[in-house]
Design a protein around this motif. Structure first.
Motif, PDB file in Angstrom:
ATOM      1  N   MET A   1       0.842  -1.202   0.000  1.00  0.00           N
ATOM      2  CA  MET A   1       0.000   0.000   0.000  1.00  0.00           C
ATOM      3  C   MET A   1       0.879   1.256   0.000  1.00  0.00           C
ATOM      4  O   MET A   1       0.587   2.227  -0.684  1.00  0.00           O
ATOM      5  CB  MET A   1      -0.959  -0.003   1.191  1.00  0.00           C
ATOM      6  N   ILE A   2       1.958   1.225   0.744  1.00  0.00           N
ATOM      7  CA  ILE A   2       2.881   2.362   0.764  1.00  0.00           C
ATOM      8  C   ILE A   2       3.496   2.553  -0.614  1.00  0.00           C
ATOM      9  O   ILE A   2       3.520   3.667  -1.147  1.00  0.00           O
ATOM     10  CB  ILE A   2       3.965   2.171   1.850  1.00  0.00           C
ATOM     11  N   ILE A   3       3.983   1.467  -1.208  1.00  0.00           N
ATOM     12  CA  ILE A   3       4.608   1.565  -2.528  1.00  0.00           C
ATOM     13  C   ILE A   3       3.598   2.086  -3.546  1.00  0.00           C
ATOM     14  O   ILE A   3       3.893   2.986  -4.330  1.00  0.00           O
ATOM     15  CB  ILE A   3       5.187   0.197  -2.962  1.00  0.00           C
ATOM     16  N   TRP A   4       2.399   1.521  -3.548  1.00  0.00           N
ATOM     17  CA  TRP A   4       1.365   1.973  -4.481  1.00  0.00           C
ATOM     18  C   TRP A   4       1.010   3.434  -4.258  1.00  0.00           C
ATOM     19  O   TRP A   4       0.871   4.204  -5.209  1.00  0.00           O
ATOM     20  CB  TRP A   4       0.109   1.122  -4.344  1.00  0.00           C
ATOM     21  N   ASP A   5       0.844   3.826  -3.008  1.00  0.00           N
ATOM     22  CA  ASP A   5       0.411   5.191  -2.716  1.00  0.00           C
ATOM     23  C   ASP A   5       1.479   6.231  -3.034  1.00  0.00           C
ATOM     24  O   ASP A   5       1.147   7.351  -3.427  1.00  0.00           O
ATOM     25  CB  ASP A   5      -0.046   5.307  -1.258  1.00  0.00           C
ATOM     26  N   VAL A   6       2.749   5.871  -2.883  1.00  0.00           N
ATOM     27  CA  VAL A   6       3.818   6.804  -3.261  1.00  0.00           C
ATOM     28  C   VAL A   6       3.784   7.020  -4.774  1.00  0.00           C
ATOM     29  O   VAL A   6       4.032   8.125  -5.251  1.00  0.00           O
ATOM     30  CB  VAL A   6       5.194   6.304  -2.776  1.00  0.00           C
ATOM     31  N   GLY A   7       3.463   5.963  -5.521  1.00  0.00           N
ATOM     32  CA  GLY A   7       3.264   6.109  -6.956  1.00  0.00           C
ATOM     33  C   GLY A   7       4.532   6.099  -7.804  1.00  0.00           C
ATOM     34  O   GLY A   7       4.495   6.455  -8.975  1.00  0.00           O
ATOM     35  N   ARG A   8       5.628   5.709  -7.206  1.00  0.00           N
ATOM     36  CA  ARG A   8       6.893   5.629  -7.939  1.00  0.00           C
ATOM     37  C   ARG A   8       7.771   4.626  -7.195  1.00  0.00           C
ATOM     38  O   ARG A   8       7.474   4.264  -6.053  1.00  0.00           O
ATOM     39  CB  ARG A   8       7.586   6.983  -8.019  1.00  0.00           C
ATOM     40  N   PRO A   9       8.848   4.168  -7.826  1.00  0.00           N
ATOM     41  CA  PRO A   9       9.762   3.266  -7.117  1.00  0.00           C
ATOM     42  C   PRO A   9      10.302   3.932  -5.846  1.00  0.00           C
ATOM     43  O   PRO A   9      10.542   5.150  -5.825  1.00  0.00           O
ATOM     44  CB  PRO A   9      10.879   3.025  -8.137  1.00  0.00           C
ATOM     45  N   VAL A  10      10.463   3.125  -4.790  1.00  0.00           N
ATOM     46  CA  VAL A  10      10.872   3.658  -3.492  1.00  0.00           C
ATOM     47  C   VAL A  10      11.980   2.817  -2.866  1.00  0.00           C
ATOM     48  O   VAL A  10      12.160   1.655  -3.207  1.00  0.00           O
ATOM     49  CB  VAL A  10       9.693   3.726  -2.498  1.00  0.00           C
ATOM     50  N   THR A  11      12.683   3.422  -1.943  1.00  0.00           N
ATOM     51  CA  THR A  11      13.714   2.721  -1.187  1.00  0.00           C
ATOM     52  C   THR A  11      13.124   2.213   0.126  1.00  0.00           C
ATOM     53  O   THR A  11      12.042   2.638   0.540  1.00  0.00           O
ATOM     54  CB  THR A  11      14.898   3.656  -0.871  1.00  0.00           C
ATOM     55  N   ARG A  12      13.874   1.344   0.792  1.00  0.00           N
ATOM     56  CA  ARG A  12      13.448   0.859   2.102  1.00  0.00           C
ATOM     57  C   ARG A  12      13.284   2.013   3.074  1.00  0.00           C
ATOM     58  O   ARG A  12      12.319   2.077   3.836  1.00  0.00           O
ATOM     59  CB  ARG A  12      14.489  -0.158   2.620  1.00  0.00           C
ATOM     60  N   ALA A  13      14.200   2.979   3.032  1.00  0.00           N
ATOM     61  CA  ALA A  13      14.129   4.122   3.944  1.00  0.00           C
ATOM     62  C   ALA A  13      12.874   4.953   3.695  1.00  0.00           C
ATOM     63  O   ALA A  13      12.244   5.440   4.641  1.00  0.00           O
ATOM     64  CB  ALA A  13      15.376   4.989   3.797  1.00  0.00           C
ATOM     65  N   GLU A  14      12.491   5.113   2.433  1.00  0.00           N
ATOM     66  CA  GLU A  14      11.264   5.869   2.122  1.00  0.00           C
ATOM     67  C   GLU A  14      10.033   5.136   2.640  1.00  0.00           C
ATOM     68  O   GLU A  14       9.096   5.770   3.143  1.00  0.00           O
ATOM     69  CB  GLU A  14      11.153   6.101   0.611  1.00  0.00           C
ATOM     70  N   ILE A  15      10.039   3.819   2.528  1.00  0.00           N
ATOM     71  CA  ILE A  15       8.925   3.035   3.065  1.00  0.00           C
ATOM     72  C   ILE A  15       8.860   3.213   4.574  1.00  0.00           C
ATOM     73  O   ILE A  15       7.789   3.448   5.140  1.00  0.00           O
ATOM     74  CB  ILE A  15       9.071   1.548   2.686  1.00  0.00           C
TER      75      ILE A  15
END
Length: 126
Positions: free
Chosen positions: A13-27
């Motif tokens: 849900m976090i990855i989807w909601d950010v809407g772009r590729p993310v790092t572990r720290a961003e999650i």
């Protein structure tokens, strides 16, 4: 498609909601304050998601970046069908009884439901 456990779904849900590729720290930064997890735990969830085909991982410098492979809408639609089948035996009556038996539905909720039904009827020409 496999059903995700709540902990892995939370990551997706976090990855989807950010809407772009993310790092572990961003999650980690997106997690609620009361739900802080260690970096190792988050990486374990991400590894499982990769094994299940929900995310791809690639490197940017020394950092792993995680990209959703399965679209949010596709997963939610599949999960909704599964819940509908398992819990309500494909019955709108069973669903409405469960939904309406409590006081959780506000006037706004009922209006939104009516708007949905009206829109569905228009789209189907009923």
């Amino acid at each position: 498609m496999r059903r995700l456990p709540d902990s892995e779904l939370e990551m997706m849900m976090i990855i989807w909601d950010v809407g772009r590729p993310v790092t572990r720290a961003e999650i980690e930064m997106q997690l609620p304050k009361e739900r802080q997890l260690s970096a190792t735990t988050i990486l374990s969830f991400l590894s499982r998601l990769q094994e299940k085909g929900f995310v791809d991982v690639y490197r940017e410098g020394k950092t792993n970046v995680y990209k959703a492979v399965v679209p949010k809408e596709e997963y939610l639609q599949e999960e909704s069908r599964s819940i509908w089948k398992r819990l309500y035996q494909n019955s709108i009556g069973n669903f409405m009884t469960a939904l309406g038996s409590g006081e959780e539905l506000s006037e706004e909720d009922l209006d939104e439901l009516q708007e949905f039904l009206d829109r569905e009827r228009r789209e189907r020409g009923i």
